[in-house]
Design an enzyme around this catalytic site. Sequence first.
Site, PDB file in Angstrom:
ATOM      1  N   LYS A 172       0.784  -1.298   0.010  1.00 57.08           N
ATOM      2  CA  LYS A 172       0.084   0.065   0.044  1.00 57.08           C
ATOM      3  C   LYS A 172       0.727   1.465  -0.073  1.00 57.08           C
ATOM      4  O   LYS A 172       1.514   1.737   1.047  1.00 57.08           O
ATOM      5  CB  LYS A 172      -0.922   0.147   1.163  1.00 57.08           C
ATOM      6  CG  LYS A 172      -1.577   1.185   1.449  1.00 57.08           C
ATOM      7  CD  LYS A 172      -2.511   1.779   0.376  1.00 57.08           C
ATOM      8  CE  LYS A 172      -3.127   3.162   0.830  1.00 57.08           C
ATOM      9  NZ  LYS A 172      -2.311   4.346   0.671  1.00 57.08           N
ATOM     10  N   GLY A 225       6.027   5.496   8.899  1.00 51.81           N
ATOM     11  CA  GLY A 225       4.989   6.454   8.800  1.00 51.81           C
ATOM     12  C   GLY A 225       5.243   7.241  10.252  1.00 51.81           C
ATOM     13  O   GLY A 225       6.173   7.085  10.945  1.00 51.81           O
ATOM     14  N   GLU A 247       9.105   1.660  11.555  1.00 50.35           N
ATOM     15  CA  GLU A 247      10.096   3.042  11.512  1.00 50.35           C
ATOM     16  C   GLU A 247       9.043   4.227  11.336  1.00 50.35           C
ATOM     17  O   GLU A 247       8.588   4.537  10.587  1.00 50.35           O
ATOM     18  CB  GLU A 247      10.940   2.743   9.976  1.00 50.35           C
ATOM     19  CG  GLU A 247      12.079   3.623  10.027  1.00 50.35           C
ATOM     20  CD  GLU A 247      11.868   4.710   9.447  1.00 50.35           C
ATOM     21  OE1 GLU A 247      11.502   5.861   9.972  1.00 50.35           O
ATOM     22  OE2 GLU A 247      11.844   4.924   8.164  1.00 50.35           O
ATOM     23  N   CYS A 281      13.130  11.467   7.687  1.00 43.42           N
ATOM     24  CA  CYS A 281      12.518  11.342   9.105  1.00 43.42           C
ATOM     25  C   CYS A 281      14.060  11.349   9.873  1.00 43.42           C
ATOM     26  O   CYS A 281      14.119  11.342  11.010  1.00 43.42           O
ATOM     27  CB  CYS A 281      12.055   9.878   9.093  1.00 43.42           C
ATOM     28  SG  CYS A 281      12.959   8.578   8.144  1.00 43.42           S
ATOM     29  N   GLU A 379       8.949  18.000  15.099  1.00 43.20           N
ATOM     30  CA  GLU A 379       9.425  17.753  13.832  1.00 43.20           C
ATOM     31  C   GLU A 379       8.751  18.620  12.756  1.00 43.20           C
ATOM     32  O   GLU A 379       7.739  18.600  12.509  1.00 43.20           O
ATOM     33  CB  GLU A 379       9.248  16.268  13.447  1.00 43.20           C
ATOM     34  CG  GLU A 379      10.260  15.709  12.117  1.00 43.20           C
ATOM     35  CD  GLU A 379       9.849  14.113  11.910  1.00 43.20           C
ATOM     36  OE1 GLU A 379      10.886  13.485  11.166  1.00 43.20           O
ATOM     37  OE2 GLU A 379       8.828  13.730  12.086  1.00 43.20           O
TER      38      GLU A 379
END
Length: 475
Positions: A172, A225, A247, A281, A379
Site C-alpha cells: 500500500k 510513517g 519505522e 525522518c 519535527e
Amino acid sequence: MKDYNMYINGKWIGEGLATMDVTNPATGEMVGKVPYGAESETNKAIDAAHTAFQTWSSITAYERAGYLQRLYELMMEHQEELAEIMTLEMGKPIKESRGEVQYAATFIEWFAEEGKRVYGETIPTHVGSKRLQVWKKPVGVVAAITPWNFPAAMLTRKMGPALAAGCTVVIKPSSESPLTAIKLMELCEKAGFPEGVVNLVTGSSSKIAKAIMENEKVRKITFTGSTEVGKILIRQSADQVKKLSLELGGHAPMIVLDDANVDVAVKGAVASKFRNTGQTCICANRIYVQSGIYDEFVEKFAAAVKELKVGNGMDESVDVGPLINKDGFEKVTQHVEDAVNKGAEVVTGGTALTDYDGVFYSPTVMKDVDESMIVMQEETFGPVAPVQKVATEDEAIKFANSTPYGLAAYVFTENVARGMRVIEQLDFGIVGWNDGAPSAAQVPFGGMKESGVGREGGHEGIDAFVESQYVAIGI
C-alpha cells in the site's frame, strides 16, 4: 497525464473504480490517476499473496535471488524514468530522485544475496538420543505500508528482504506518491515474478489498512510513517498478534562541539537538513552548537544555505523543491513564526516563495532559538534549521535526549574519545559522527523509544521476515 492501475495476482486492475488524482506539488498539475481501492481489492491481493506463498516459499533462496537480481538490473536500466516519475509526483529535485533510485536498487541487490545466508543452527544436545536444530521459515504474507517522501527506497527496503526470505507481499503506497511504486510493479512483472508474489493496492488508506489488519492471512506488517499511526497499528494488531516492524517519527538532534571541523559540520548540516526539502525522518531538526564556535558555525552555515537554489525539481540546477502539500507548508510557516515571536532571529530565509506555483519555502537558518519554541519540540519536516547555543557537551546531550523520539542523531567532533563518550549517552538508533548522510543498504536502520520497532537493512533486515522453528529429533 496517465491513468494507472493496481497490480493484483499478476494482473492490472482498476476498471470501473473511482479514481484519485496525483498532482505535482511544484505546479499543482495533475500527473496521473490511480484507482480508489478499498477492502474488496485488498482482500483479493491478500488471497493472491497467500496462494502464491505456498510455491514462492518452497523454491530455493538462489532461485528467489535470481528474480531479485533481475529486478535490480531493470531498476538501473529504468533509473531515469523512475526518477522523473518520482520528481513529478512528489517534487524531489531530479538529481536526488536519481540518487534515490540507485539507493533503492541497492536494497534489492543486497537482499538478493542476503537471502542465501538465512542460516539455521545445530545445537549441542543434552541427551545422546536427540539431535537439536533450529530451522528458519518465512513468516508468510507481508503487508508493506510505505510513505510519500521516499517512494522507491522505503518500498524496496521492505520488499527486498520479504521476498528474499520467501514471503509474498501486498503493498500500500502513499496516496501522495503512488506512481513510483506502480512503476516498480511493472518492473517486477517484467522480471518475471510469479503471479501473486507481489501485489499493489491504491485507494483509501483507512479501508485498506482495516482489511489488512482484520485478515488472518496477513502475518506481518511493515510500516514507515508517523508515530501516531504506528501506535494505532500496534493496537489493531493485538487481536491477531500480527508481527510488526515500525519505522516511525524522528526529531533528530545535531551536536557540534567546539573541537569540530566547522567546515565539515556545515557540509554535514546542509546535506542532512535540506535533502528532500527537509522532508526526511532522519534530517537534522535541532542543531546544538557549543558556544566557542557558535558564531562561526552560524555564519558559514547561513552562507552555504543561501547558495541553495529553490524551484521545480525537474530543473537540473535545483537543490530544494516544494513541500509535499499545503499542510506541510503551513506547518513550516507556523514553526518559523512561533520561533520569531519568542525571540529567534532569522539569519537567512524565513519566507514563503511566491515567485513559484506550488508550496515553496525558502531554505531557512535561525539562531538564538531555545527549548520553548515549537521548532525545537516538534519535527518540522521542512527546510528550516534552528541553531541553539550550548555551553557544554553535557548540556547538548541533555537537550538531544529530551524527546520521546530516538531515530537519528549527529555528532561533530574531531576528538575520538569525546565522540565515543557523547554517542554512548545518546538514545538514538542511528548516529552520524562527522557524517550527515549515514544511510546504506548494508547497515541496520531503525529507532529507539517511540521511533519504532525493529531494524531494516543490513543482515538484521531479513530477520523480521523469518520465524525460528526449533526441531528436536529423536534417533
